[in-house]
Design a protein around this motif. Sequence first.
Motif, PDB file in Angstrom:
ATOM      1  N   LYS A  10       0.850  -1.270  -0.017  1.00 55.32           N
ATOM      2  CA  LYS A  10       0.085   0.130  -0.043  1.00 55.32           C
ATOM      3  C   LYS A  10       0.663   1.296   0.103  1.00 55.32           C
ATOM      4  CE  LYS A  10      -4.311  -1.667   2.202  1.00 55.32           C
ATOM      5  NZ  LYS A  10      -4.943  -1.785   3.346  1.00 55.32           N
ATOM      6  N   GLU A  14       0.721   4.126  -2.942  1.00 56.07           N
ATOM      7  CA  GLU A  14       0.442   5.715  -2.236  1.00 56.07           C
ATOM      8  C   GLU A  14       1.448   6.689  -2.372  1.00 56.07           C
ATOM      9  OE1 GLU A  14      -0.559   4.646   1.853  1.00 56.07           O
ATOM     10  OE2 GLU A  14      -2.349   4.005   1.241  1.00 56.07           O
ATOM     11  N   ILE A  74      -2.891  -3.621  -6.130  1.00 56.52           N
ATOM     12  CA  ILE A  74      -3.731  -2.560  -5.487  1.00 56.52           C
ATOM     13  C   ILE A  74      -3.639  -1.634  -6.533  1.00 56.52           C
ATOM     14  CG2 ILE A  74      -3.318  -0.905  -3.716  1.00 56.52           C
ATOM     15  CD1 ILE A  74      -2.099  -2.869  -2.039  1.00 56.52           C
ATOM     16  N   PHE A  75      -2.570  -1.345  -7.304  1.00 55.59           N
ATOM     17  CA  PHE A  75      -2.502  -0.414  -8.163  1.00 55.59           C
ATOM     18  C   PHE A  75      -3.559  -0.627  -9.264  1.00 55.59           C
ATOM     19  CE2 PHE A  75      -0.755   1.208 -12.459  1.00 55.59           C
ATOM     20  CZ  PHE A  75      -0.382   2.528 -12.102  1.00 55.59           C
ATOM     21  N   GLU A  77      -6.394  -2.288  -8.887  1.00 57.02           N
ATOM     22  CA  GLU A  77      -7.790  -2.099  -8.477  1.00 57.02           C
ATOM     23  C   GLU A  77      -7.924  -0.335  -8.282  1.00 57.02           C
ATOM     24  OE1 GLU A  77      -7.685  -3.635  -4.400  1.00 57.02           O
ATOM     25  OE2 GLU A  77      -7.948  -5.563  -5.342  1.00 57.02           O
ATOM     26  N   LYS A  78      -7.037   0.455  -8.211  1.00 62.74           N
ATOM     27  CA  LYS A  78      -7.046   1.826  -8.260  1.00 62.74           C
ATOM     28  C   LYS A  78      -7.393   2.393  -9.522  1.00 62.74           C
ATOM     29  CE  LYS A  78      -5.090   2.495  -3.680  1.00 62.74           C
ATOM     30  NZ  LYS A  78      -5.398   3.634  -2.780  1.00 62.74           N
ATOM     31  N   SER A  79      -7.037   1.790 -10.609  1.00 59.95           N
ATOM     32  CA  SER A  79      -7.043   2.312 -11.785  1.00 59.95           C
ATOM     33  C   SER A  79      -8.374   2.259 -12.355  1.00 59.95           C
ATOM     34  CB  SER A  79      -5.939   1.526 -12.892  1.00 59.95           C
ATOM     35  OG  SER A  79      -4.652   1.717 -12.083  1.00 59.95           O
TER      36      SER A  79
END
Length: 79
Positions: A10, A14, A74-75, A77-79
């Motif tokens: 994370k 971030e 995670i990257f 998922e955020k895109s």
Amino acid sequence: MSASTIRKAKKLVESGSVVQVDDDLYQIKSSSNPEKSYFVTSDTCECPGFKNFYKFHHGKGLKANCSHLEAIRIFKEKS
């Protein structure tokens, strides 16, 4: 997967340490040495943690993982 690995992943996302180079190729900075980075795909990483995963876990049916692979997940998922 350990809480520590997820926390590191994370933090990498971030801090902007994950850069997508190609469809399935990312360059991710080392969390321990800011001058280093690793090329990572969705299932492999150049980092020592990934390379030594099976040595440390003795193949206990686990798939090799590291904070860099988790950072990609995670990257995405955020895109």
